[in-house]
Design an enzyme around this catalytic site. Structure first.
Site, PDB file in Angstrom:
ATOM      1  CB  CYS A   1       0.435   1.773   4.109  1.00 35.98           C
ATOM      2  SG  CYS A   1      -1.304   1.339   3.978  1.00 35.98           S
TER       3      CYS A   1
ATOM      4  CB  CYS B   1      -0.924  -0.021   1.223  1.00 35.62           C
ATOM      5  SG  CYS B   1      -1.732   1.546   1.597  1.00 35.62           S
TER       6      CYS B   1
END
Length: 675
Positions: free
Chosen positions: A325, A322
């Site tokens: 993230c 991600c």
């Protein structure tokens, strides 16, 4: 939401970010005050404008266009409309409508339009240009200064734009955490008289930024490639200041079939955005945090929430795959460094698969993460209502959930720090306010609808009257495929080929090259479209001789010369008999996005017409009637092949989030249906 989708939205709203170079602080302060004074003098406003974006992606030139409209009357009435959203305030009530969801929400307005910038509608106004935000604000200068804090501005010489005198500035965002090639510079024209933005134009990346972009990999590489060719503009097409407005301008009328939801949660955005940058309300707000035990990476012990009662706990759900993230990790580390000795405990919960454990270790070492991290093999995320990452949940010293933050914004961490400091001091923050019964009901309905849409997207459900599945297999947590240019293809050697001159089409036998037919082209098949492209031709065989099929895309053209822009308008597919007469025409609107039209042989002497759009497959007969219309997941690819043991001799494969093999089963007497 993918990085590419987030970037597309962010680019249309990037004018919200601006600040000054030190040498120009006085000049910028003067510009802000003058612009605010002009905006504050506006009593009524009627504006329409167009955002245009074009870029290259994987060898294809993409062009999009979005119209926006604003009607304003000080101090209480407003109409805002774009392709994705409508906000209307009639003076007493404000409405937000999400056209794609077919839903709308209503809230009372007590004091004025400035309430919309602070209340529950704030989430839906994030993409407004700063001049419009200043128009609604109580203090226009303060609103402009707030919009001028995260970029560098260069004040240029004044220019004439049409018949209007304009102030001109260049600015570039300078948000921490963003790659250099994400910080695209813009040129902005401000109307001297009204203070409103008349034009915005993106500026090319520098050679240094292009070099940085070319170092990216993964999904970021696709976005970087797009940024190298990206050009986008905003331009007013109408602006009337202090002109007449009517009650009808501010009347909200739901579209047929629209559903009114009781709370903003029901719109499908409120649960994630929550109206602010800090921790926001969700299903668990104000409730005891679910207990969990997390086996820590490379350690014998586990992290238990109950064992940390008395501390403020920040739970960070993330993954190495991600991008946002990974960008957030350094900011989370800063929170640990700032507050780790003051009562804040941070625990990372990785959503990576078990086979990617080594990737997690490498990422933690690279980022020098010292707080505890474990792998979520017990699906703790489900208990915490996590549907998207990065997602951080804040729990107070008594184990009560104070809110969550979904997504990553480097500028938003200031609000997170403010909330964390408040909770460390024993205060309750707005994100801890429990949802009402009405909000929970709306959120539950939206969650069910979202899962239903995801299920539909994730599985191309074949029409059992025409397709028989031989086998299928789904793979858990499969990564999405890159979007195919042509999602449906016929991998069967053609029986005939079509070539053309200016006035005739030649149908050639694919095996021998012999001419089977010479078909005069009707006027409709001889005219080029706005991009000087002629119709593509194919031929379907029929017992009575066959049909020539012409497909042509049409565009809306705006601007001139180097500023000319093309936006898809419609696609027309015509059936032409061997005498050269158009016998039917099917028109697909711009939202259909027709990708291909080709012949699919269903017997030794007969074909049907295969039409594919971005999310649909259709089979048409020789009269242009739809035999089957089949929804497809836009991430799947469907290929037709010969299959001798199939009832029709045809079959194929689906590849994407689900893999499957199928036979094409043609009904004995196929009946046309509504498209």
């Amino acid at each position: 939401m993918t990085t590419l989708q987030r970037l597309s939205i962010a680019l249309f709203a990037s004018c919200l970010l601006a600040t000054s170079l030190p040498a120009e602080e006085d000049a910028l302060s003067g510009l802000i005050e003058e612009t605010a004074k002009s905006i504050s003098s506006i009593q009524t406003l009627r504006e329409t404008g167009v955002w245009k974006m074009e870029f290259d992606m994987e060898g294809m030139k993409q062009k999009t266009e979005m119209e926006v409209a604003v009607i304003f009357e000080r101090p209480r009435r407003l109409y805002l409309k774009s392709q994705h959203m409508m906000v209307v305030c009639d003076g007493s009530n404000a409405f937000v409508r999400m056209p794609m969801a077919g839903k709308y929400y209503q809230v009372a307005v007590k004091e004025g339009l400035s309430e919309l910038l602070e209340g529950s509608f704030k989430s839906y106004l994030l993409g407004m240009l700063p001049d419009t935000k200043a128009l609604l604000a109580k203090d226009a200068a303060a609103a402009l200064r707030d919009a001028a804090k995260d970029a560098q501005i260069e004040i240029l010489d004044d220019e004439q734009l049409g018949d209007r005198d304009c102030r001109v500035i260049n600015f570039r965002t300078k948000k921490e955490g963003d790659a250099p090639w994400m910080k695209q510079a813009l040129k902005v024209w401000l109307d001297k008289e009204s203070g409103m933005i008349r034009r915005i134009e993106s500026l090319p990346l520098s050679p240094e930024e292009i070099a940085e972009a070319e170092k990216e990999d993964g999904e970021n590489a696709r976005v970087a490639q797009m940024m190298k060719s990206l050009r986008y503009t905003f331009e007013l097409t109408e602006s009337v200041v202090n002109g007449p407005v009517t009650d009808e301008d501010f009347k909200f009328t739901p579209a047929p079939g629209d559903k009114k939801v009781e709370t903003e949660m029901g719109l499908g955005m409120g649960g994630a955005l929550g109206g602010g940058e800090g921790f926001t309300r969700f299903e668990l707000s104000g409730k005891p945090a679910p207990e969990f035990s997390l086996k820590l990476l490379d350690k014998e012990e586990s992290f238990s929430l109950s064992a940390n009662t008395g501390s403020v706990v920040l739970i960070d759900f993330w993954a190495t795959w991600c991008g946002p993230c990974v960008k957030a990790l350094p900011e989370v580390k800063k929170l640990h460094d700032l507050y780790g000795t003051n009562g804040l405990v941070i625990v990372g919960v990785s959503r990576d698969r078990e086979r990617d454990t080594e990737k997690v270790r490498e990422m933690l070492a690279k980022q020098e993460i010292a707080y505890p991290v474990g792998m979520d093999f017990k699906n703790i995320a489900s208990d915490y209502k996590v549907e998207g990452i990065p997602c951080m949940v804040l729990v107070d010293r008594n184990g009560v959930v104070q809110g969550r933050k979904v997504g990553f914004s480097s500028s938003g961490f200031a609000s997170l720090k403010k909330d964390i400091e408040a909770v460390l001091e024993g205060k309750t923050i707005p994100g801890a306010e429990p949802l009402t019964e009405a909000e929970l009901k709306d959120l539950q309905e939206e969650s069910v609808a979202r899962k239903s849409r995801a299920t539909m997207r994730g599985n191309t459900q074949l029409n059992t009257n025409w397709f028989r599945v031989r086998w299928e297999r789904s793979v858990d947590d499969v990564r999405e495929r890159a979007t195919e240019r042509v999602p449906v293809s016929v991998r069967i050697p053609p029986r005939v080929l079509v070539s053309r001159t200016e006035s005739e089409a030649f149908v050639l036998d694919a095996e021998s090259g012999a001419t089977n037919a010479v078909i005069p082209l009707p006027p409709e098949a001889r005219v080029a479209n706005e991009m000087e492209q002629y119709p593509s031709l194919s031929f379907i065989r029929t017992p009575d001789g066959g049909r020539l099929v012409a497909m042509q895309m049409f565009y809306k053209v705006t601007g001139e010369d180097s500023r000319r822009s093309y936006t898809g308008d419609r696609t027309e597919v015509r059936g032409i008999n061997v005498a050269g007469n158009v016998i039917w025409t099917n028109t697909f609107d711009k939202d259909a996005h027709v990708r291909s039209v080709e012949a699919l042989p269903v017997s030794e002497e007969e074909d049907v017409l295969l039409v594919s759009t971005w999310n649909r497959l259709m089979l048409l007969n020789a009269d242009g009637k739809t035999l089957v219309s089949q929804q497809m997941d836009h991430r799947d690819r469907l290929d037709f092949h010969r299959r001798p043991d199939s009832p029709s001799g045809l079959g194929g494969f689906i590849q994407g989030r689900r893999s499957a093999a199928f036979d094409l089963v043609i009904p004995a007497e196929p009946q046309p249906q509504n498209p």
